[in-house]
Design a protein around this motif. Structure first.
Motif, PDB file in Angstrom:
ATOM      1  N   UNK A 213       7.005  15.803   2.174  1.00  0.00           N
ATOM      2  CA  UNK A 213       7.384  16.897   3.061  1.00  0.00           C
ATOM      3  C   UNK A 213       8.893  17.069   3.203  1.00  0.00           C
ATOM      4  N   UNK A 214       9.647  16.097   2.717  1.00  0.00           N
ATOM      5  CA  UNK A 214      11.100  16.145   2.823  1.00  0.00           C
ATOM      6  C   UNK A 214      11.700  15.928   1.438  1.00  0.00           C
ATOM      7  N   UNK A 215      12.345  16.958   0.894  1.00  0.00           N
ATOM      8  CA  UNK A 215      12.836  16.862  -0.490  1.00  0.00           C
ATOM      9  C   UNK A 215      13.935  15.811  -0.631  1.00  0.00           C
ATOM     10  N   UNK A 216      14.777  15.656   0.383  1.00  0.00           N
ATOM     11  CA  UNK A 216      15.857  14.668   0.297  1.00  0.00           C
ATOM     12  C   UNK A 216      15.299  13.251   0.179  1.00  0.00           C
ATOM     13  N   UNK A 217      14.297  12.933   1.014  1.00  0.00           N
ATOM     14  CA  UNK A 217      13.660  11.620   0.925  1.00  0.00           C
ATOM     15  C   UNK A 217      12.950  11.442  -0.408  1.00  0.00           C
ATOM     16  N   UNK A 218      12.270  12.515  -0.849  1.00  0.00           N
ATOM     17  CA  UNK A 218      11.582  12.471  -2.137  1.00  0.00           C
ATOM     18  C   UNK A 218      12.575  12.219  -3.271  1.00  0.00           C
ATOM     19  N   UNK A 219      13.695  12.913  -3.257  1.00  0.00           N
ATOM     20  CA  UNK A 219      14.710  12.761  -4.306  1.00  0.00           C
ATOM     21  C   UNK A 219      15.176  11.311  -4.385  1.00  0.00           C
ATOM     22  N   UNK A 220      15.438  10.726  -3.208  1.00  0.00           N
ATOM     23  CA  UNK A 220      15.911   9.334  -3.153  1.00  0.00           C
ATOM     24  C   UNK A 220      14.858   8.384  -3.715  1.00  0.00           C
ATOM     25  N   UNK A 221      13.599   8.552  -3.292  1.00  0.00           N
ATOM     26  CA  UNK A 221      12.517   7.687  -3.751  1.00  0.00           C
ATOM     27  C   UNK A 221      12.267   7.859  -5.246  1.00  0.00           C
ATOM     28  N   UNK A 222      12.328   9.097  -5.710  1.00  0.00           N
ATOM     29  CA  UNK A 222      12.060   9.364  -7.117  1.00  0.00           C
ATOM     30  C   UNK A 222      13.104   8.676  -8.008  1.00  0.00           C
ATOM     31  N   UNK A 223      14.364   8.835  -7.639  1.00  0.00           N
ATOM     32  CA  UNK A 223      15.419   8.231  -8.451  1.00  0.00           C
ATOM     33  C   UNK A 223      15.354   6.705  -8.411  1.00  0.00           C
ATOM     34  N   UNK A 224      14.963   6.155  -7.272  1.00  0.00           N
ATOM     35  CA  UNK A 224      14.839   4.702  -7.134  1.00  0.00           C
ATOM     36  C   UNK A 224      13.753   4.166  -8.057  1.00  0.00           C
ATOM     37  N   UNK A 225      12.605   4.838  -8.083  1.00  0.00           N
ATOM     38  CA  UNK A 225      11.462   4.331  -8.831  1.00  0.00           C
ATOM     39  C   UNK A 225      11.450   4.749 -10.296  1.00  0.00           C
TER      40      UNK A 225
ATOM     41  N   UNK B  46       0.832  -1.196   0.000  1.00  0.00           N
ATOM     42  CA  UNK B  46       0.000   0.000   0.000  1.00  0.00           C
ATOM     43  C   UNK B  46       0.867   1.247   0.000  1.00  0.00           C
ATOM     44  N   UNK B  47       1.939   1.255   0.768  1.00  0.00           N
ATOM     45  CA  UNK B  47       2.783   2.438   0.846  1.00  0.00           C
ATOM     46  C   UNK B  47       3.484   2.705  -0.478  1.00  0.00           C
ATOM     47  N   UNK B  48       3.966   1.658  -1.145  1.00  0.00           N
ATOM     48  CA  UNK B  48       4.581   1.850  -2.457  1.00  0.00           C
ATOM     49  C   UNK B  48       3.571   2.411  -3.456  1.00  0.00           C
ATOM     50  N   UNK B  49       2.327   1.969  -3.344  1.00  0.00           N
ATOM     51  CA  UNK B  49       1.283   2.480  -4.231  1.00  0.00           C
ATOM     52  C   UNK B  49       1.098   3.986  -4.018  1.00  0.00           C
ATOM     53  N   UNK B  50       1.085   4.403  -2.748  1.00  0.00           N
ATOM     54  CA  UNK B  50       0.950   5.829  -2.438  1.00  0.00           C
ATOM     55  C   UNK B  50       2.134   6.607  -3.011  1.00  0.00           C
TER      56      UNK B  50
ATOM     57  N   UNK C 246       1.724   6.982  -6.671  1.00  0.00           N
ATOM     58  CA  UNK C 246       0.663   7.941  -6.954  1.00  0.00           C
ATOM     59  C   UNK C 246       1.192   9.371  -6.814  1.00  0.00           C
ATOM     60  N   UNK C 247       1.974   9.618  -5.778  1.00  0.00           N
ATOM     61  CA  UNK C 247       2.532  10.947  -5.560  1.00  0.00           C
ATOM     62  C   UNK C 247       3.542  11.310  -6.656  1.00  0.00           C
ATOM     63  N   UNK C 248       4.357  10.347  -7.052  1.00  0.00           N
ATOM     64  CA  UNK C 248       5.318  10.604  -8.122  1.00  0.00           C
ATOM     65  C   UNK C 248       4.597  10.920  -9.424  1.00  0.00           C
TER      66      UNK C 248
ATOM     67  N   UNK D   3       4.690  22.965 -15.801  1.00  0.00           N
ATOM     68  CA  UNK D   3       5.435  24.174 -15.520  1.00  0.00           C
ATOM     69  C   UNK D   3       5.834  24.436 -14.084  1.00  0.00           C
ATOM     70  N   UNK D   4       5.364  23.639 -13.116  1.00  0.00           N
ATOM     71  CA  UNK D   4       5.725  23.873 -11.714  1.00  0.00           C
ATOM     72  C   UNK D   4       7.196  23.549 -11.482  1.00  0.00           C
ATOM     73  N   UNK D   5       7.837  24.266 -10.535  1.00  0.00           N
ATOM     74  CA  UNK D   5       9.220  23.911 -10.206  1.00  0.00           C
ATOM     75  C   UNK D   5       9.222  22.682  -9.301  1.00  0.00           C
ATOM     76  N   UNK D   6      10.351  22.007  -9.226  1.00  0.00           N
ATOM     77  CA  UNK D   6      10.404  20.713  -8.549  1.00  0.00           C
ATOM     78  C   UNK D   6      10.136  20.816  -7.049  1.00  0.00           C
ATOM     79  N   UNK D   7      10.605  21.902  -6.410  1.00  0.00           N
ATOM     80  CA  UNK D   7      10.375  22.064  -4.975  1.00  0.00           C
ATOM     81  C   UNK D   7       8.902  22.223  -4.650  1.00  0.00           C
ATOM     82  N   UNK D   8       8.225  23.089  -5.395  1.00  0.00           N
ATOM     83  CA  UNK D   8       6.792  23.299  -5.198  1.00  0.00           C
ATOM     84  C   UNK D   8       6.013  22.030  -5.494  1.00  0.00           C
ATOM     85  N   UNK D   9       6.354  21.362  -6.598  1.00  0.00           N
ATOM     86  CA  UNK D   9       5.654  20.135  -6.984  1.00  0.00           C
ATOM     87  C   UNK D   9       5.836  19.038  -5.944  1.00  0.00           C
ATOM     88  N   UNK D  10       7.021  18.974  -5.349  1.00  0.00           N
ATOM     89  CA  UNK D  10       7.295  17.992  -4.289  1.00  0.00           C
ATOM     90  C   UNK D  10       6.323  18.180  -3.131  1.00  0.00           C
ATOM     91  N   UNK D  11       6.141  19.416  -2.677  1.00  0.00           N
ATOM     92  CA  UNK D  11       5.232  19.707  -1.575  1.00  0.00           C
ATOM     93  C   UNK D  11       3.784  19.426  -1.968  1.00  0.00           C
TER      94      UNK D  11
END
Length: 292
Positions: free
Chosen positions: A261-273, A229-233, A236-238, A248-256
């Motif tokens: 809520x944490x760009x470093x964690x998001x960056x890691x997850x995004x690159x992994x997936x 379930x968590x991977x699905x979420x 979905x967020x990605x 057109x949104x910048x990456x920081x705004x789009x992340x939020x």
């Protein structure tokens, strides 16, 4: 597990990628993690059998079947053991038809304008009935040729294939998912997640919302959806991040906005997936046409 798959890939600047995979697996070969793409996809299973889970629904495929997917659909594919397998996979972006008349955007309709996990499967009978198999095999032969204009010729074959799929969709010649593999309870959870995926949610909160044991929910979700379930979420967020960055949104705004809520964690997850960084995705993608 013994696997021997050969894959060739052809990418064009015109907005498409064609992969051709052949091979054999001594055991069932399963993509052990949920997949998602930033583009529309077409799987043409020339030979072999297996199943593909798409948004809580399972389709069984055999020789000659086609599966279509859009960027909002998450899927997991399993190929049966001890059978020769051959497939063509077409990826295409919304810039594929950017130089075509506006009316041609309707060719995307069977991919975009439908409920997730519904009308994904075109049976081999329909594929042959509309000669879609001949179009796709001609596409493969074109990209394997050495001609200087093969990019354009392949694009013509792709638009022909999309046109045929529109005709199939118009005549409702899609094969439905196997009803015995659908779970209405999981479907309700997926609908809930479609609305609330950007919020602070957890396995505990979902279990409480649906009055179900957390361990049972975890087991049931993995069985029918093909991932946790968590991977699905996360997927979905990605997917939502990709959508708003492409517009057109910048990456920081789009992340939020996507619920991270944490760009470093998001960056890691995004690159992994996704296999690329958020900025690399932004550079590759520009705003495409609006689908109606």
């Amino acid at each position: 597990m013994y696997e021997n798959f050969n894959k060739t890939s052809y990418e064009s600047e015109l907005g498409y990628i064609v992969n051709h995979t052949t091979g054999f697996s001594a055991e069932a070969s399963t993509l052990s993690y949920m997949h998602q793409t930033s583009q529309c996809m077409l799987y043409y299973f020339i030979s072999g059998s297996g199943n593909i889970k798409i948004e809580g629904k399972q389709y069984n495929f055999n020789d000659g079947d086609i599966i279509i997917l859009n960027p909002s659909e998450m899927f997991c594919c399993s190929v049966d053991a001890n059978k020769y397998h051959e497939r063509i996979v077409l990826h295409f972006s919304d810039r594929l038809l950017k130089n075509f008349p506006k009316d041609c955007s309707s060719l995307y309709s069977p991919f975009i304008n439908r409920e997730k996990g519904v009308s994904n499967h075109i049976s081999s009978a329909s594929v042959k009935k509309y000669s879609l198999d001949a179009v796709l095999k001609s596409l493969l032969a074109t990209i394997q040729s050495a001609g200087s204009v093969k990019d354009i010729l392949a694009l013509c074959k792709i638009t022909e294939a999309l046109s045929v799929i529109c005709e199939i969709s118009k005549n409702q010649d899609f094969k439905n998912f196997v009803s015995s593999t659908e779970n209405h309870f999981i479907n309700e959870i997926l609908k809930f997640l479609d609305v609330h995926f950007k919020e602070e949610i957890s396995m505990d909160s979902i279990a409480k919302e649906f009055n179900i044991d957390k361990s049972y929910l975890s087991h049931l979700f993995k069985e029918y959806v093909g991932t946790s379930l968590w991977n699905y979420v996360i997927f979905h967020r990605i997917s939502y991040f990709n959508e708003i960055v492409s517009n057109g949104a910048n990456t920081g705004t789009a992340c939020q906005m996507a619920g991270f809520n944490n760009y470093s964690n998001f960056f890691r997850l995004y690159k992994k997936h996704m296999g690329i960084t958020p900025m690399e995705f932004k550079k590759r993608n520009t705003k495409g046409p609006t689908y109606i």
